[in-house]
Design a protein around this motif. Structure first.
Motif, PDB file in Angstrom:
ATOM      1  N   ALA A   1      -6.746   4.966 -14.287  1.00  0.00           N
ATOM      2  CA  ALA A   1      -5.665   4.038 -14.633  1.00  0.00           C
ATOM      3  C   ALA A   1      -4.305   4.724 -14.491  1.00  0.00           C
ATOM      4  O   ALA A   1      -3.345   4.107 -14.023  1.00  0.00           O
ATOM      5  CB  ALA A   1      -5.860   3.512 -16.053  1.00  0.00           C
TER       6      ALA A   1
ATOM      7  N   ALA B   1      -3.562   4.983 -10.808  1.00  0.00           N
ATOM      8  CA  ALA B   1      -3.211   3.657 -10.287  1.00  0.00           C
ATOM      9  C   ALA B   1      -1.791   3.260 -10.700  1.00  0.00           C
ATOM     10  O   ALA B   1      -1.039   2.711  -9.883  1.00  0.00           O
ATOM     11  CB  ALA B   1      -4.219   2.620 -10.777  1.00  0.00           C
ATOM     12  N   ALA B   2      -1.419   3.549 -11.939  1.00  0.00           N
ATOM     13  CA  ALA B   2      -0.060   3.228 -12.400  1.00  0.00           C
ATOM     14  C   ALA B   2       0.969   4.039 -11.613  1.00  0.00           C
ATOM     15  O   ALA B   2       2.030   3.522 -11.235  1.00  0.00           O
ATOM     16  CB  ALA B   2       0.065   3.503 -13.901  1.00  0.00           C
TER      17      ALA B   2
ATOM     18  N   ALA C   1       1.224   2.389  -8.279  1.00  0.00           N
ATOM     19  CA  ALA C   1       1.890   1.090  -8.367  1.00  0.00           C
ATOM     20  C   ALA C   1       3.410   1.248  -8.446  1.00  0.00           C
ATOM     21  O   ALA C   1       4.148   0.415  -7.923  1.00  0.00           O
ATOM     22  CB  ALA C   1       1.372   0.317  -9.576  1.00  0.00           C
ATOM     23  N   ASP C   2       3.864   2.319  -9.069  1.00  0.00           N
ATOM     24  CA  ASP C   2       5.306   2.591  -9.173  1.00  0.00           C
ATOM     25  C   ASP C   2       5.887   3.142  -7.877  1.00  0.00           C
ATOM     26  O   ASP C   2       7.105   3.236  -7.741  1.00  0.00           O
ATOM     27  CB  ASP C   2       5.592   3.586 -10.301  1.00  0.00           C
ATOM     28  CG  ASP C   2       5.375   2.985 -11.680  1.00  0.00           C
ATOM     29  OD1 ASP C   2       5.332   1.737 -11.786  1.00  0.00           O
ATOM     30  OD2 ASP C   2       5.237   3.763 -12.647  1.00  0.00           O
TER      31      ASP C   2
ATOM     32  N   LYS D   1      -8.418  -2.226  -9.236  1.00  0.00           N
ATOM     33  CA  LYS D   1      -8.479  -3.041 -10.461  1.00  0.00           C
ATOM     34  C   LYS D   1      -7.412  -2.608 -11.460  1.00  0.00           C
ATOM     35  O   LYS D   1      -6.920  -3.418 -12.238  1.00  0.00           O
ATOM     36  CB  LYS D   1      -9.856  -2.940 -11.106  1.00  0.00           C
ATOM     37  CG  LYS D   1     -10.913  -3.732 -10.388  1.00  0.00           C
ATOM     38  CD  LYS D   1     -12.256  -3.586 -11.059  1.00  0.00           C
ATOM     39  CE  LYS D   1     -13.333  -4.290 -10.259  1.00  0.00           C
ATOM     40  NZ  LYS D   1     -14.665  -4.071 -10.825  1.00  0.00           N
ATOM     41  N   ALA D   2      -7.052  -1.321 -11.434  1.00  0.00           N
ATOM     42  CA  ALA D   2      -6.059  -0.800 -12.373  1.00  0.00           C
ATOM     43  C   ALA D   2      -4.628  -0.973 -11.871  1.00  0.00           C
ATOM     44  O   ALA D   2      -3.692  -0.579 -12.561  1.00  0.00           O
ATOM     45  CB  ALA D   2      -6.347   0.673 -12.666  1.00  0.00           C
ATOM     46  N   GLY D   3      -4.443  -1.527 -10.660  1.00  0.00           N
ATOM     47  CA  GLY D   3      -3.095  -1.846 -10.212  1.00  0.00           C
ATOM     48  C   GLY D   3      -2.598  -1.193  -8.942  1.00  0.00           C
ATOM     49  O   GLY D   3      -1.494  -1.479  -8.497  1.00  0.00           O
TER      50      GLY D   3
END
Length: 176
Positions: free
Chosen positions: A50, A53-54, A57-58, A96-98
């Motif tokens: 997660a 993934a974060a 995503a950033d 799934k976590a982004g």
């Protein structure tokens, strides 16, 4: 167990539990280990994935290569397929976590590049893993990953360094 191997294993465990990050916030822990003959991502890696993934995503311009590895009993094909399934499972968890679909590339290395060269069950679990390697997006645009099954792809898997001829190198009349 060999002292150098134990040091490596201790470091991997410490990175996972410490949740340490680089200066840019990317987690230092980049290895996910699996049980034998299993490609389900262990729950202990949920928070780590997660966080990766974060971070992705950033940074929509960032790309990660998810490499699946395998070791145990079976054929090279089995190892390759198990590495592939593990890489797909980690990719799925990241999505799934982004993380974005174009940010997560996968490959299987099978048993070709072990983290630890020693054999035996006490270190085998550390050869059943997925590694997360961040790539420079600019380099990706100028030097694409080799096509699966090509001579360059096999070299990337087996690390022959371009010196050994591979079946894809030979003319069709000589290939095997």
């Amino acid at each position: 167990m060999h002292a150098q191997t134990q040091t490596l294993l201790d470091r991997e465990q410490q990175l996972l539990t410490s949740r340490e990050c680089d200066d840019d916030g990317r987690p230092l822990a980049r290895q996910i280990f699996f049980e034998a003959d299993n490609w389900l991502v262990p729950e202990i890696y949920g928070e780590l994935l997660a966080t990766h993934a974060a971070w992705l995503a950033d940074r929509p311009e960032q790309v990660v290569l998810v490499s699946g590895h395998s070791y145990g009993t079976g054929s090279h094909r089995f190892f390759w397929l198990m590495g592939d399934r593990r890489a797909i499972a980690v990719r799925s968890a990241l999505l799934k976590a982004g993380a974005g679909p174009k940010q997560v590339l996968i490959q299987s290395r099978g048993a070709a590049r072990p983290l630890i060269e020693m054999a035996g069950e006490e270190v085998a679990q550390y050869r059943r893993r997925v590694t997360l390697d961040y790539l420079d997006a600019q380099a990706l645009n100028t030097a694409p990953l080799p096509q699966d099954g090509s001579a360059d792809w096999w070299r990337s898997v087996f690390g022959t360094g371009g010196k050994a001829p591979l079946p894809a190198d030979l003319p069709a009349s000589q290939g095997g």
